[in-house]
Design an enzyme around this catalytic site. Structure first.
Site, short mmCIF file in Angstrom:
data_model
loop_
_atom_site.label_atom_id
_atom_site.label_comp_id
_atom_site.label_asym_id
_atom_site.label_seq_id
_atom_site.Cartn_x
_atom_site.Cartn_y
_atom_site.Cartn_z
N ASN A 37 57.51 43.07 57.81
CA ASN A 37 58.03 42.29 58.91
C ASN A 37 59.49 42.78 59.49
OD1 ASN A 37 58.17 40.47 60.84
ND2 ASN A 37 58.21 38.55 59.39
N HIS A 122 52.09 24.35 55.85
CA HIS A 122 53.39 24.15 55.99
C HIS A 122 53.64 22.76 57.03
CE1 HIS A 122 54.74 28.43 55.92
NE2 HIS A 122 54.30 28.21 54.90
N ARG A 147 53.73 22.36 51.83
CA ARG A 147 55.34 23.00 51.50
C ARG A 147 56.14 21.74 52.85
NH1 ARG A 147 57.74 28.51 53.42
NH2 ARG A 147 57.96 27.53 55.39
N TYR A 159 65.79 27.44 58.38
CA TYR A 159 65.02 28.44 58.03
C TYR A 159 63.39 27.47 58.05
CZ TYR A 159 61.22 30.14 55.40
OH TYR A 159 59.91 30.37 54.84
N ASP A 210 60.62 25.58 49.79
CA ASP A 210 60.93 27.04 50.05
C ASP A 210 62.53 27.08 50.14
OD1 ASP A 210 61.58 29.65 50.22
OD2 ASP A 210 59.85 30.06 51.55
N HIS A 212 64.35 29.75 50.06
CA HIS A 212 64.60 30.92 50.75
C HIS A 212 65.88 31.72 50.59
CE1 HIS A 212 63.38 33.67 54.36
NE2 HIS A 212 62.25 33.12 54.06
N ASP A 237 61.85 30.62 45.59
CA ASP A 237 62.89 31.53 45.97
C ASP A 237 64.33 30.83 46.03
OD1 ASP A 237 61.35 33.95 46.00
OD2 ASP A 237 61.17 33.66 47.96
N GLU A 262 58.19 36.85 46.93
CA GLU A 262 57.39 37.27 47.97
C GLU A 262 58.13 38.63 48.63
OE1 GLU A 262 58.02 33.90 50.70
OE2 GLU A 262 59.60 35.07 51.66
N HIS A 312 52.30 34.96 48.70
CA HIS A 312 52.95 34.70 49.84
C HIS A 312 51.79 34.92 50.85
CE1 HIS A 312 55.95 36.98 52.74
NE2 HIS A 312 55.92 35.63 53.22
N ASP A 316 52.95 36.96 59.05
CA ASP A 316 53.53 38.23 59.11
C ASP A 316 52.51 39.06 58.32
OD1 ASP A 316 55.52 36.58 57.74
OD2 ASP A 316 55.87 38.78 56.90
C1 CS2 Z 1 58.32 32.55 54.06
C2 CS2 Z 1 58.04 33.66 55.11
O1 CS2 Z 1 56.20 32.01 53.96
C3 CS2 Z 1 57.24 32.16 53.24
O2 CS2 Z 1 57.45 31.67 52.07
O3 CS2 Z 1 59.51 32.86 53.12
O4 CS2 Z 1 58.02 32.81 56.08
C4 CS2 Z 1 59.20 34.80 55.15
O5 CS2 Z 1 60.50 34.25 55.89
C5 CS2 Z 1 58.43 35.69 56.24
O6 CS2 Z 1 57.29 36.24 55.51
C6 CS2 Z 1 59.49 36.82 56.40
O7 CS2 Z 1 58.59 38.02 56.73
MG MG Z 2 59.02 32.05 51.01
#
Ligand code: CS2
Ligand code: MG
Length: 402
Positions: A37, A122, A147, A159, A210, A212, A237, A262, A312, A316
């Site tokens: 990505n 999600h 999630r 995010y 997440d 992040h 994360d 991820e 993951h 993307d």
């Molecule tokens: C994320 C992703 O899916 C997840 O857990 O952290 O959306 C991530 O931000 C993207 O794949 C980044 O390319």
């Molecule tokens: Mg993630």
């Protein structure tokens, strides 16, 4: 059988995808996802200029030797660009091997260890009440694991949360967008979110979150402790992962399970996390983790240390990776859960696939190989467009982990 030729297809049906096609002299071809990505063309060029010429004439069944040839043989080991390119080659070769043997890929990875693959979706809300509506909507769709992300009072963009009425997609065209982050506002709000979700839906549904990469180790420890009453399936994360031993501090303070990886691309990014049992779930996935060959070794190491996989699966990662992941998830013993962020219908049309979703589970299907195709005519209508992930800053302007 010999590799006759290979090509790289870059397309942008709503977002960019890089796909490797390996052709053999017997007419069988294999597909590999090479999407990184925001850095797509770096991998495309790496493949075209440095890998494809050295692939021609090799036996596609030699997955181990070809993997080592591009890893050890390149002298420059590891790194996301290299490992994504190697993953694309490796997955395309496994696809060819399974097609040549007329079996779905999971049969070559250990056969079926389960009936279906538990996935999580999600639920993203602009705030507390919208997040609750989104959780409800996904329960109605049959998901058993959700999630939950939410807009944070006092932070403009968060995010994982879409702008009103749109589907969430982290990368945007043009130059990188910037967002502003406040850990204290986040830490004050998130426990209230999970309290509200548990009060409304009870404890039968798995809830994930997440972070992040945004918390320091001690902040992550606090997050984990505050989340304990709500029994999260995992916190993902929690902080920056470069320093593997920093997870010891988090681990020592909380029983909230930890998922990480991820952005990892090699077992050497997580060897301590695994062998010192500092995490519960490993998210390093096939496209960015060197492919099936390297992930099999990593997952088998993790199995010994009671670490399960939680790949993951954001948008993307193309349907080629989704298929590879589902075959893998089906076969290995220490599978935990799989992320499922459905692609746009146009993406599914460009990559027609055998995998399916039903009632909270996914199934790789019984087609030979990965069970994914590529509609090149349609892909050609959506050429590459430069896009970036956002850049994050603290309220005082300091650059922070996005
Ligand atoms: C994320 C992703 O899916 C997840 O857990 O952290 O959306 C991530 O931000 C993207 O794949 C980044 O390319
Ligand atoms: Mg993630």
């Amino acid at each position: 059988m010999k590799i006759k030729d290979a090509e790289v297809v870059v397309c942008s049906p709503t977002r960019n995808f890089v796909t490797l096609i390996i052709h053999t002299d017997e007419g069988i071809y294999g597909l590999g996802d090479a999407t990184l990505n925001g850095r797509e063309l770096a991998v495309a060029e790496y493949l075209k200029e440095h890998c494809i010429p050295a692939l021609i004439g090799r036996n596609p069944f030699d997955t181990e030797d070809i993997w080592q040839y591009f890893y050890k043989g390149a002298y420059w080991k590891r790194g996301p660009v290299t490992m994504t390119a190697i993953a694309a080659i490796d997955v395309a070769l496994w696809d060819i091997k399974a097609k040549a043997l007329s079996v779905p890929l999971y049969q070559l990875l250990g056969g079926k260890s389960r009936d279906g693959v538990l996935v999580y979706c999600h639920a993203n809300g602009t705030g507390l009440s919208h997040s609750i509506e989104e959780v409800h909507r996904h329960i109605e769709l049959g998901y058993k694991a959700i999630r939950v992300q939410s807009g944070i009072p006092g932070i403009e963009k968060t995010y994982g949360v879409a702008s009103k009425g749109k589907k969430y997609e982290p990368a945007t065209r043009g130059l990188p967008q910037e967002s502003v982050w406040s850990t204290s506002k986040y830490l004050n709000f998130i426990p209230k979110l999970f309290e509200a979700v548990r009060n409304k839906f009870g404890f039968d549904i798995h809830l994930l979150h997440d972070c992040h990469h945004r918390l320091t180790p001690v902040e992550a420890a606090r997050f984990g402790k505050d989340a304990e009453p709500y029994r999260l399936f995992w916190m993902e994360d929690p902080g920056s992962e470069e320093l593997q031993e920093s997870f010891r501090l988090i681990r020592n303070h909380t029983t909230t399970p930890i998922a990480v990886g991820e952005i990892f691309n090699s077992v050497f990014d997580c060897n301590k996390l695994i062998t010192e049992q500092l995490i519960d779930y490993l998210r390093m996935t096939i496209v960015h983790g060197g492919g099936i060959t390297h992930l099999l070794k990593t997952a088998h190491l993790a199995e010994i240390y009671n670490v399960r996989t939680g790949f993951h699966g954001a948008t993307d990662l193309s349907p080629v990776t989704m298929a590879a992941a589902l075959h893998f998830d089906m076969a290995i013993h220490n599978f935990g859960i799989q992320e499922h962020m459905p692609h746009e219908p146009l993406v599914d049309e460009i990559f027609p696939h055998a995998y399916t979703y039903k009632d909270g589970f996914m199934y790789p299907g019984e087609a030979a190989g990965l069970g994914v195709g590529l509609n090149r005519q349609l892909a050609a209508k959506y050429p590459y467009q430069r896009a970036y992930l956002p850049v994050n800053r603290l309220e005082d302007g300091t650059v922070w982990n996005w």
